[in-house]
Design an enzyme around this catalytic site. Sequence first.
Site, short mmCIF file in Angstrom:
data_model
loop_
_atom_site.label_atom_id
_atom_site.label_comp_id
_atom_site.label_asym_id
_atom_site.label_seq_id
_atom_site.Cartn_x
_atom_site.Cartn_y
_atom_site.Cartn_z
N GLU A 68 17.16 14.28 2.01
CA GLU A 68 16.59 15.55 2.45
C GLU A 68 17.68 16.51 2.91
O GLU A 68 17.63 17.72 2.64
CB GLU A 68 15.57 15.29 3.57
CG GLU A 68 14.36 14.52 3.05
CD GLU A 68 13.46 13.98 4.15
OE1 GLU A 68 13.97 13.24 5.02
OE2 GLU A 68 12.27 14.30 4.14
N ALA A 94 17.49 9.04 8.27
CA ALA A 94 17.37 9.21 9.72
C ALA A 94 17.66 7.85 10.35
O ALA A 94 17.45 6.80 9.73
CB ALA A 94 15.96 9.67 10.06
N GLU A 102 10.93 6.07 2.76
CA GLU A 102 10.24 6.00 4.06
C GLU A 102 8.97 5.18 4.01
O GLU A 102 8.57 4.56 4.99
CB GLU A 102 9.91 7.43 4.54
CG GLU A 102 11.12 8.23 4.99
CD GLU A 102 11.73 9.08 3.90
OE1 GLU A 102 11.55 8.77 2.70
OE2 GLU A 102 12.40 10.07 4.25
N GLY A 114 16.20 10.85 5.10
CA GLY A 114 16.78 12.08 5.66
C GLY A 114 18.10 12.45 5.00
O GLY A 114 18.47 13.62 4.97
C1 HXC Z 1 20.15 3.16 11.08
C2 HXC Z 1 21.19 2.16 9.32
C3 HXC Z 1 20.45 2.92 8.39
C4 HXC Z 1 19.51 3.86 8.93
C5 HXC Z 1 21.75 1.64 7.28
N1 HXC Z 1 21.99 1.37 8.57
N2 HXC Z 1 20.82 2.57 7.15
N3 HXC Z 1 21.04 2.27 10.63
N4 HXC Z 1 19.40 3.94 10.27
N5 HXC Z 1 18.79 4.66 8.15
C6 HXC Z 1 22.93 0.41 9.14
C7 HXC Z 1 22.44 -1.02 8.99
O1 HXC Z 1 21.53 -1.33 10.02
C8 HXC Z 1 23.74 -1.77 9.12
O2 HXC Z 1 24.10 -1.83 10.48
C9 HXC Z 1 24.73 -0.88 8.40
O3 HXC Z 1 24.16 0.44 8.42
C10 HXC Z 1 25.00 -1.26 6.97
O4 HXC Z 1 23.74 -1.34 6.29
P1 HXC Z 1 23.29 -2.62 5.43
O5 HXC Z 1 21.82 -2.56 5.33
O6 HXC Z 1 23.88 -3.86 5.97
O7 HXC Z 1 23.98 -2.29 4.03
P2 HXC Z 1 23.47 -2.71 2.57
O8 HXC Z 1 22.98 -4.12 2.58
O9 HXC Z 1 24.58 -2.36 1.65
O10 HXC Z 1 22.22 -1.77 2.26
C11 HXC Z 1 22.39 -0.37 2.14
C12 HXC Z 1 21.01 0.34 2.21
C13 HXC Z 1 20.25 -0.17 3.45
C14 HXC Z 1 20.22 0.00 0.93
C15 HXC Z 1 21.28 1.84 2.23
O11 HXC Z 1 21.10 0.01 4.58
C16 HXC Z 1 18.98 0.59 3.70
O12 HXC Z 1 17.98 0.35 3.04
N6 HXC Z 1 18.99 1.46 4.73
C17 HXC Z 1 17.80 2.15 5.16
C18 HXC Z 1 17.44 3.23 4.19
C19 HXC Z 1 16.20 3.97 4.64
O13 HXC Z 1 15.12 3.38 4.75
N7 HXC Z 1 16.32 5.24 4.90
C20 HXC Z 1 15.22 6.09 5.31
C21 HXC Z 1 15.20 6.10 6.81
S1 HXC Z 1 13.79 6.98 7.42
P3 HXC Z 1 24.41 -3.25 11.20
O14 HXC Z 1 24.63 -2.85 12.62
O15 HXC Z 1 23.23 -4.10 10.96
O16 HXC Z 1 25.64 -3.73 10.48
C22 HXC Z 1 14.13 8.61 7.23
C23 HXC Z 1 13.09 9.65 7.56
C24 HXC Z 1 11.99 9.10 8.35
O17 HXC Z 1 15.18 8.97 6.81
C25 HXC Z 1 10.94 10.10 8.62
C26 HXC Z 1 9.97 9.56 9.64
C27 HXC Z 1 8.95 10.54 10.09
#
Ligand code: HXC
Length: 260
Positions: free
Chosen positions: A114, A66, A134, A111
């Site tokens: 999911e 997400a 998460e 997400g």
């Molecule tokens: C918004 C995201 C994102 C996300 C990545 N990006 N994941 N933006 N939401 N979930 C963006 C980064 O901010 C970055 O933008 C660009 O994509 C590239 O990501 P990097 O982090 O620079 O790449 P990398 O170093 O290769 O790392 C890849 C990654 C990391 C390991 C996948 O991006 C990561 O950990 N992402 C988050 C994963 C996560 O936590 N997902 C769960 C989300 S919560 P910029 O603009 O900085 O270049 C969810 C449900 C929540 O899904 C439920 C709540 C109730």
Amino acid sequence: MSYETILVETRGAVTLITLNRPKALNALNTQVLADLTQAFAAFEADPAQRCAVLTGSGEKAFAAGADIKEMADKPAADFFLEDFFAGWTSDLVKKVRKPWIAAVNGFALGGGCELAMMADFIIAADTAKFGQPEIKLGVAPGMGGSQRLTRAVGKSKAMEMCLTGRMMDAAEAERSGLVTRVVPLADLLEDALKTAETIASMPTMAAMINKEMINAAYETTLDQGLLHERRLFQILTATEDKVEGMNAFVDKRAAQWKGR
Ligand code: HXC
């Protein structure tokens, strides 16, 4: 129809939907949900379309979760009042009666994992990585991960993944039953589309009913599920395609499906 965050194309009877926010690793925001909901509704409504494939653009991610930037400053009351994520968990799964496959081409996190698990099955690239990280954001899965991951890989692995936020690679995902198979990234789309074409070439009602039967296994007791299966089987015997399929077998010829 053109969409803001996804690409949709039809290839014969197969609809290919591509999440298209590669700079944000195809993070799932409200617009993606609106676009996907519309695209799946169009797929469902078009009798010429019989199977869909969902994948991510770019080589890095199916969807990295997400959209954290969309959620970061959102007040808690808004999550509740908007029933945030409800659209993801109800409409995408329950309303699509035709089969669809997730072709996971990289990160499928939060997400993203999911969403992939909402598909009827997952084909993974060898580069795929699955996880529910998460907890590292101070939250927990919100689009079905705690339920579907547990059903897919069992309590021990699901619990460990959600509590540590660690990722599972493609080989572990296949071993654990999360994905049906792993293919080289370069072959992923071709493999998924070919599989979708095979499904699309099957009698439509039989495909829809096979899907409904298997999904019922998640919702019912064994006795209710067996009864449901028997009744649905009996309904299929009333289709023109049942008559055609069985006669074609007896006559040693290829069946000509009518889709009803
Ligand atoms: C918004 C995201 C994102 C996300 C990545 N990006 N994941 N933006 N939401 N979930 C963006 C980064 O901010 C970055 O933008 C660009 O994509 C590239 O990501 P990097 O982090 O620079 O790449 P990398 O170093 O290769 O790392 C890849 C990654 C990391 C390991 C996948 O991006 C990561 O950990 N992402 C988050 C994963 C996560 O936590 N997902 C769960 C989300 S919560 P910029 O603009 O900085 O270049 C969810 C449900 C929540 O899904 C439920 C709540 C109730």
